[in-house]
Scaffold this motif. Sequence first.
Motif, mmCIF file in Angstrom:
data_model
loop_
_atom_site.group_PDB
_atom_site.id
_atom_site.type_symbol
_atom_site.label_atom_id
_atom_site.label_comp_id
_atom_site.label_asym_id
_atom_site.label_seq_id
_atom_site.Cartn_x
_atom_site.Cartn_y
_atom_site.Cartn_z
ATOM 1 N N TYR A 50 0.830 -1.199 0.000
ATOM 2 C CA TYR A 50 0.000 0.000 0.000
ATOM 3 C C TYR A 50 0.864 1.249 0.000
ATOM 4 N N THR A 51 0.377 2.289 -0.656
ATOM 5 C CA THR A 51 1.038 3.579 -0.550
ATOM 6 C C THR A 51 0.699 4.207 0.802
ATOM 7 N N GLN A 52 1.479 5.199 1.201
ATOM 8 C CA GLN A 52 1.175 5.929 2.427
ATOM 9 C C GLN A 52 -0.151 6.663 2.275
ATOM 10 N N SER A 53 -0.811 6.880 3.404
ATOM 11 C CA SER A 53 -2.158 7.429 3.363
ATOM 12 C C SER A 53 -2.373 8.414 4.501
ATOM 13 N N ASP A 54 -3.057 9.519 4.212
ATOM 14 C CA ASP A 54 -3.530 10.427 5.264
ATOM 15 C C ASP A 54 -4.858 9.881 5.788
ATOM 16 N N ILE A 55 -4.894 9.560 7.076
ATOM 17 C CA ILE A 55 -6.102 8.984 7.670
ATOM 18 C C ILE A 55 -6.735 10.025 8.593
ATOM 19 N N HIS A 56 -7.966 10.390 8.293
ATOM 20 C CA HIS A 56 -8.678 11.431 9.034
ATOM 21 C C HIS A 56 -9.674 10.789 9.999
ATOM 22 N N PHE A 57 -9.537 11.111 11.284
ATOM 23 C CA PHE A 57 -10.435 10.603 12.324
ATOM 24 C C PHE A 57 -11.237 11.776 12.899
ATOM 25 N N LYS A 58 -12.530 11.536 13.072
ATOM 26 C CA LYS A 58 -13.359 12.596 13.653
ATOM 27 C C LYS A 58 -14.467 11.985 14.496
ATOM 28 N N GLY A 59 -14.906 12.755 15.476
ATOM 29 C CA GLY A 59 -15.983 12.337 16.358
ATOM 30 C C GLY A 59 -16.260 13.436 17.363
ATOM 31 N N ALA A 60 -17.084 13.120 18.345
ATOM 32 C CA ALA A 60 -17.403 14.105 19.382
ATOM 33 C C ALA A 60 -16.128 14.448 20.148
ATOM 34 N N ASN A 61 -15.737 15.716 20.123
ATOM 35 C CA ASN A 61 -14.615 16.261 20.893
ATOM 36 C C ASN A 61 -13.241 15.860 20.349
ATOM 37 N N TYR A 62 -13.154 15.398 19.117
ATOM 38 C CA TYR A 62 -11.844 15.194 18.515
ATOM 39 C C TYR A 62 -11.962 15.234 16.998
ATOM 40 N N ASP A 63 -10.887 15.688 16.371
ATOM 41 C CA ASP A 63 -10.800 15.750 14.913
ATOM 42 C C ASP A 63 -9.319 15.871 14.564
ATOM 43 N N PHE A 64 -8.734 14.815 14.006
ATOM 44 C CA PHE A 64 -7.313 14.871 13.690
ATOM 45 C C PHE A 64 -6.994 13.983 12.486
ATOM 46 N N THR A 65 -5.858 14.293 11.864
ATOM 47 C CA THR A 65 -5.392 13.547 10.694
ATOM 48 C C THR A 65 -3.988 13.037 10.946
ATOM 49 N N VAL A 66 -3.791 11.746 10.673
ATOM 50 C CA VAL A 66 -2.460 11.146 10.711
ATOM 51 C C VAL A 66 -1.903 11.204 9.297
ATOM 52 N N ALA A 67 -0.799 11.945 9.120
ATOM 53 C CA ALA A 67 -0.264 12.169 7.775
ATOM 54 C C ALA A 67 0.686 11.050 7.360
ATOM 55 N N ASN A 68 0.550 10.640 6.107
ATOM 56 C CA ASN A 68 1.466 9.666 5.493
ATOM 57 C C ASN A 68 1.650 8.409 6.350
ATOM 58 N N ALA A 69 0.530 7.879 6.826
ATOM 59 C CA ALA A 69 0.583 6.661 7.635
ATOM 60 C C ALA A 69 1.039 5.480 6.776
ATOM 61 N N ILE A 70 1.906 4.650 7.364
ATOM 62 C CA ILE A 70 2.432 3.475 6.676
ATOM 63 C C ILE A 70 1.648 2.252 7.131
ATOM 64 N N ALA A 71 1.321 1.381 6.178
ATOM 65 C CA ALA A 71 0.551 0.173 6.501
ATOM 66 C C ALA A 71 1.089 -1.009 5.716
ATOM 67 N N ASP A 72 0.824 -2.207 6.227
ATOM 68 C CA ASP A 72 1.262 -3.460 5.607
ATOM 69 C C ASP A 72 0.099 -4.437 5.563
ATOM 70 N N ASP A 73 0.298 -5.533 4.816
ATOM 71 C CA ASP A 73 -0.671 -6.619 4.868
ATOM 72 C C ASP A 73 -0.337 -7.522 6.054
ATOM 73 N N LYS A 74 -1.054 -8.646 6.171
ATOM 74 C CA LYS A 74 -0.869 -9.546 7.316
ATOM 75 C C LYS A 74 -0.864 -10.985 6.817
ATOM 76 N N PRO A 75 0.252 -11.412 6.213
ATOM 77 C CA PRO A 75 0.278 -12.731 5.560
ATOM 78 C C PRO A 75 0.362 -13.877 6.559
ATOM 79 N N MET A 76 -0.112 -15.043 6.100
ATOM 80 C CA MET A 76 -0.004 -16.277 6.882
ATOM 81 C C MET A 76 0.937 -17.277 6.237
#
Length: 295
Positions: A50-76
Motif C-alpha cells: 500500500y502507498t502511504q495514506s492520510d487517515i482522518h479521524f473525527k468524532g465528538a470532541n476530537y478531529d485529527f489527521t495522521v499524515a502519510n501513515a504506513i501500513a502493511d498486509d498480514k500474511p499467513m
Amino acid sequence: MLFKLRILAVILLGTLTNNLFAQDTPNPEKYTAHNKGKFYIFWGGNRENYTQSDIHFKGANYDFTVANAIADDKPMGWHADYINPGKMTIPQTNFRMGYFINDHYNISIGVDHMKYVMRQDQIANVTGYVNLPSGELGTMYNDTYNNTPVNFIDHYTDYDNGTPFLTFEHTDGLNYVNSEISRVDDFSKLFGITNTDKIQINLTEGVGGGLLYPKTNAKVLGKDRHDDFHVSGYGLAAKIGINITFFKHYFIQGELKGGYINMNDIRTTALTDDSASQHFMFTQRIISFGGIFYL
C-alpha cells in the motif's frame, strides 16, 4: 443371386461414400479452441503493498489527521486455513467466478479479501485536536496537534488499560467486492505447444471496480471499537496475469493487480458519530487454482 448382388452393391457404395466424406471431414476441434459459453471459478491467496495514506479521524470532541501513515498486509504463508471451510476467511484470499461472453472476453464477480494494518512502530505527524471531557479514558491525549510527530509505539504502552492513542487495521478484512471484464488470449504456440487440450498457456488482462466492505478493527482514544462489516467506499483496479490450463478443465493463474481505494465512511467505534476516511493505491500479487467448463 440378383438380390445378393444388389446387397453387395449397396455395401460397396456405402463404404465408398463413407471414405469420401471421411477424407473431407476435418479433425474435430479441441475443447480449448473456444471459450464462449464456458464458466470458471477459482480460489487463491494474495500479498499486498500500500502507498502511504492520510487517515482522518473525527468524532465528538476530537478531529485529527495522521499524515502519510504506513501500513502493511498480514500474511499467513502457505497454510491449511486456505482450504479449511471453517477458517477460509482468516487468511488473505481471492474468490472469483465468471462467464465467457465470447472466445476472448469474460465478465466476473469476486471478492479480494486483503488485510491492511497501520504500523504501530512508526512516527507520523498528526494535525488536529483532542478535547475529551473529564472522566473519559483518552483525556491523556487532549491537546492541539499542529503537524506534531507522534510515536505510536510509545502511545501504545497503555493498551492493556484500554487507552491506546490509536490502533487501526482492516483485518477481517479490507474486502474489495468487485466485478471485472477481462480478455484472454492463447499464447501456447509461442511455447511450442500444439495440443492445448493437455496444456494451454493464456495471457489475461482486465479492469474492474466495486465496493469496499471492511470489518475495521480500530482503537481510537480508548473508545470501544465497532465490530461489524460496513460499506465504506469504492475501489478501481486493473490486472494482468498468466493462466496455465491442464487437461481442458483445471488451471493455475498468477495475477498482478493494481488499483485505487477510496473509503470516506469507515466505522471506527461503537459511536455512530465517530468515523475515519482515507484513500490510497495498492498492488496485489495473486496465485489461484480453479476450474473451467461449459454450463
